[in-house]
Write an enzyme that holds these catalytic residues in place. Structure first.
Site, mmCIF file in Angstrom:
data_model
loop_
_atom_site.group_PDB
_atom_site.id
_atom_site.type_symbol
_atom_site.label_atom_id
_atom_site.label_comp_id
_atom_site.label_asym_id
_atom_site.label_seq_id
_atom_site.Cartn_x
_atom_site.Cartn_y
_atom_site.Cartn_z
ATOM 1 C CE LYS A 93 42.372 38.586 27.499
ATOM 2 N NZ LYS A 93 41.340 37.871 28.237
ATOM 3 C CD GLU A 95 31.226 31.852 37.868
ATOM 4 O OE1 GLU A 95 30.529 32.882 38.052
ATOM 5 O OE2 GLU A 95 32.364 31.889 37.376
ATOM 6 N NE ARG A 99 30.678 35.963 42.602
ATOM 7 C CZ ARG A 99 31.266 36.746 41.715
ATOM 8 N NH1 ARG A 99 30.949 36.648 40.445
ATOM 9 N NH2 ARG A 99 32.148 37.624 42.088
HETATM 10 C C1 TPP Z 1 33.505 34.618 39.219
HETATM 11 C C2 TPP Z 1 34.640 34.336 38.271
HETATM 12 N N1 TPP Z 1 34.474 33.431 37.291
HETATM 13 C C3 TPP Z 1 35.473 33.165 36.435
HETATM 14 C C4 TPP Z 1 36.661 33.820 36.539
HETATM 15 C C5 TPP Z 1 37.805 33.464 35.602
HETATM 16 N N2 TPP Z 1 38.162 34.594 34.754
HETATM 17 C C6 TPP Z 1 39.112 35.455 35.059
HETATM 18 S S1 TPP Z 1 39.355 36.659 33.951
HETATM 19 C C7 TPP Z 1 38.123 36.037 32.982
HETATM 20 C C8 TPP Z 1 37.777 36.737 31.717
HETATM 21 C C9 TPP Z 1 37.385 38.140 32.012
HETATM 22 O O1 TPP Z 1 37.086 38.794 30.831
HETATM 23 P P1 TPP Z 1 37.032 40.366 30.842
HETATM 24 O O2 TPP Z 1 36.346 40.823 32.068
HETATM 25 O O3 TPP Z 1 36.468 40.796 29.570
HETATM 26 O O4 TPP Z 1 38.540 40.787 30.987
HETATM 27 P P2 TPP Z 1 39.688 40.718 29.878
HETATM 28 O O5 TPP Z 1 40.564 39.588 30.293
HETATM 29 O O6 TPP Z 1 39.070 40.551 28.554
HETATM 30 O O7 TPP Z 1 40.390 42.015 30.010
HETATM 31 C C10 TPP Z 1 37.573 34.886 33.547
HETATM 32 C C11 TPP Z 1 36.526 34.058 32.952
HETATM 33 C C12 TPP Z 1 36.795 34.750 37.590
HETATM 34 N N3 TPP Z 1 37.948 35.397 37.805
HETATM 35 N N4 TPP Z 1 35.781 35.002 38.411
#
Ligand code: TPP
Ligand code: DXP
Ligand code: MG
Length: 637
Positions: free
Chosen positions: A284, A374, A402
């Site tokens: 990342k 969630e 959710r």
């Molecule tokens: C249902 C839901 N919960 C929380 C989020 C907030 N959120 C957005 S990106 C993220 C992290 C995602 O991690 P990953 O899928 O590994 O992607 P990366 O940013 O590491 O590329 C979170 C918690 C969301 N978008 N949707």
């Protein structure tokens, strides 16, 4: 070297580029991302991390024929840059500009508007299934790219459970960068760590790659190679047995920053059958040192400046100094945990967004980060509450959607004392429609036993939390993504179902459900000072139970009434007021509801969006003037 990226109108312009040219495109994409974030806050580190993957996918598949879903969608910027949106890119996340997420209205390369994590495997599976049924000879592949943070979402396992049907042309790319927004947590994260230990990614990696590189990519040898990989996996040389047992071929992990290697594996997958999970390891923030070193801050950093002589160095970062509702909520939960050791706090992967780091550090045993889960979080909180714990579920309003069924069954139906703190209750700003938390009043107040509160200002929040933790039923407190403004003067204590009358005047009334109260008061002040029209202003505080004893007589006696809420009008606060009036036989012909109409509001600054909807102080004033004018005209007529 002349720049290449500005000339790429579609991924087909990448076809035939040399490895060096593709690397140049990757570098130009990264530079464009850096330039953007020097101008405005946007998703950053996740985008830096998928640049090579994006190029490899688009040069292996044709996603006007095949199907591509970026899970969540916050890492879609490189995809936008090579699918004809380079010129508009600087407008991203501004009102009228590009969306920060996939948007089919912008491009045929975007299939769903998304922003919530976890649904990509299901939608890609549906696409694959539909294509198989409707156009079986076209051999279209559906590809879901999903992060390791999103992967623990429950819906992913529901999808995996079904892939053994119609998953023949389905590829899941697991983008494993060891991060959610914060470091990823849980058993699935541990499993991915173990998968990284396998020989393909550690010591034997080069050896395996060397052997594979000798195998021709097309025809029977590919089939043989895939068979060998599968056998090897079964023999324990490779990991991924969990997926293999579900009928999903597991390949990897492989280096997600090596375009050549990525393309080789993608071609190999494409030549065989699915469902396949390709485990790709990325960093990342890759390619910009400060982001790689601190991916939490650089997930969506505040505006920063790069050093002009060392572009890999940040010289200044503009952190916001003001306090927001989020800070106030976090401090209030911290204080509640300090006072009462039965209080726990639960976050679904939003520790940073909810500013819970101090709580995590001070109360590690009572802090629970469930990951992006969630639904689980709410049912888990119900379990805690059942045995005497006082859980505070701290989730953004939009993501709590959710958990709807668990709020109903596990919490409200059992009348368990779970407190929900719904951050981003209202317009979330540049994230747009997927993130606006505007449905919560409607989806929470339908449940018997549930108490729903909306602070009129930041001063209401902490007393509301104290009230909720003491109350023996589920309570929700929803507050906006906004500066923590406090109204001056003596305030009434927070009591169940009691509104607060902040000013009294005979000429009309504003009844506000939530933090637009400050704008209501400003409108009332202006109306009085400029036109001598003297309004009553009510801070409803409780969306449910509504303080009918206070509110209905005011509605009955006022020449006109405006209800105000930063929420969907359908089912929201104003609707609750109308229902109460109807039940009590109070006329509402003189009542106007202000809130969000039956549309999905686009992205932009919250203030801009509120102004467009007539929900800023000028808009509230205008509505009051219209109603006062109409009333005067009626009396004169
Ligand atoms: C249902 C839901 N919960 C929380 C989020 C907030 N959120 C957005 S990106 C993220 C992290 C995602 O991690 P990953 O899928 O590994 O992607 P990366 O940013 O590491 O590329 C979170 C918690 C969301 N978008 N949707
Ligand atoms: C992609 C995603 O869902 C989060 O990164 C979200 O954009 C955070 O929103 P805030 O900036 O309001 O915390
Ligand atoms: Mg990740």
């Amino acid at each position: 070297m002349p720049p290449l990226l500005p000339k790429i109108a579609s991924p087909r312009d990448l076809d035939g580029m040399s490895a060096t040219q593709l690397e140049q495109v990757a570098s130009e994409i990264r530079d464009t991302l850096c330039n953007l974030v020097e101008a405005r806050s946007a998703h950053f580190a996740s985008n830096l991390g998928v640049v090579e993957l994006c190029l490899a996918l688009h040069t292996t598949f044709d996603f006007l024929h095949d199907r591509l879903i970026w899970d969540t969608g916050h890492q879609i910027y490189p995809h936008k840059l090579i699918t004809g949106r380079y010129d508009e890119f600087p407008s991203i996340r501004t009102k009228g500009g590009l969306m920060g997420y996939p948007n089919p209205e912008e491009s045929d390369y975007d299939l769903f508007v998304t922003g919530h994590a976890g649904a990509s495997v299901s939608t890609a599976h549906g696409l694959a299934s539909g294509d198989l049924a409707l156009r079986p000879h076209e051999n279209r592949w559906s590809v879901a790219v999903i992060g390791d943070g999103a992967f623990p979402s429950g819906v992913v396992y529901e999808a995996l459970n079904n892939l053994n049907r119609d998953g023949k042309r389905l590829l899941i790319v697991l983008n494993d960068n060891k991060m959610s927004i914060c470091p990823r947590v849980g058993g699935v994260a541990d499993y991915f760590d173990r998968l990284r230990m396998n020989p393909m990614y550690t010591g034997l990696k080069e050896e395996v790659a060397r052997v594979l590189s000798k195998v021709p990519l097309l025809g029977d040898p590919t089939e043989r190679m895939l068979a060998q990989i599968k056998e090897a996996a079964k023999a324990g040389l490779h990991g991924g047995m969990f997926f293999e047992e579900l009928g999903v071929r597991y390949i990897g992990p492989i280096d997600g920053h090596n375009i050549k290697l990525l393309r080789k594996y993608l071609r190999m997958v494409k030549a065989g059958d699915g469902p396949v999970l390709l485990h790709v390891v990325t960093e990342k923030g890759h390619g910009f040192r400060p982001a790689a070193e601190d991916p939490v801050t650089f997930h969506a950093p505040p505006v920063f400046q790069r050093d002009t002589s060392d572009r890999d160095r940040v010289v200044s970062i503009k952190k916001s100094d003001g306090r927001s509702y989020t800070h106030v909520a976090s401090d209030a939960i911290h204080a509640a945990m300090a006072k009462n050791d039965r209080v726990t706090v639960l976050t679904a992967a939003m520790c940073q967004g909810n500013k819970l780091e101090r709580l995590r550090d001070d109360y590690p045993d009572r802090f629970f980060d469930t990951g992006i889960c969630e639904a689980h979080t709410v049912a888990f909180a119900a379990g805690q509450a059942k045995v005497g714990v006082r859980p505070v579920v701290d989730i953004y309003s939009t993501f709590l959607q959710r958990s709807f069924d668990h709020i109903f069954q596990e919490v409200a139906l059992q009348n368990l004392p779970v407190t929900f703190t719904l951050d981003r209750g209202g317009l979330s700003g540049p994230d747009g429609a997927t993130h606006h938390g505007v449905f919560d009043m409607a989806y929470l107040r339908v449940f018997p036993n549930m108490v729903v509160m909306a602070p009129g200002d930041a001063g209401d929040l902490s007393p509301m939390l104290d009230f909720a933790i003491k109350h023996d039923s589920p309570c929700a407190i929803r507050y906006p993504k906004a500066a923590a403004i406090e109204i001056a003067g003596d305030r009434a204590p927070v009591e169940l179902g009691k509104a607060e009358v902040l000013r009294e005047g005979p000429d009309g009334a504003i009844v506000c459900g939530g933090a637009l109260l400050v704008d209501c008061l400003a409108a009332a002040d202006k109306l009085q000072s400029e036109q001598g029209i003297d309004l009553t202003v009510v801070n409803a505080r409780f969306i449910k139970p509504l303080d009918t004893k206070t509110i209905l007589p005011i509605i009955d006696r006022s020449p006109f009434v405006v209800t105000v809420e930063e929420a969907q009008l359908a089912g929201g606060f104003g609707s609750a007021v109308l229902e109460a009036c109807s039940d009590a036989g109070v006329s509402t012909a003189h009542l106007r509801r202000l809130g969000i109409p039956d549309v999905y509001v686009e992205h932009g600054d919250r203030e801009e969006l509120l102004a467009d909807l007539g929900l800023d102080s000028a808009g509230i004033l205008k509505t009051c003037q219209e109603l006062a004018g109409a009333r005067a005209a009626n009396l004169a007529g």
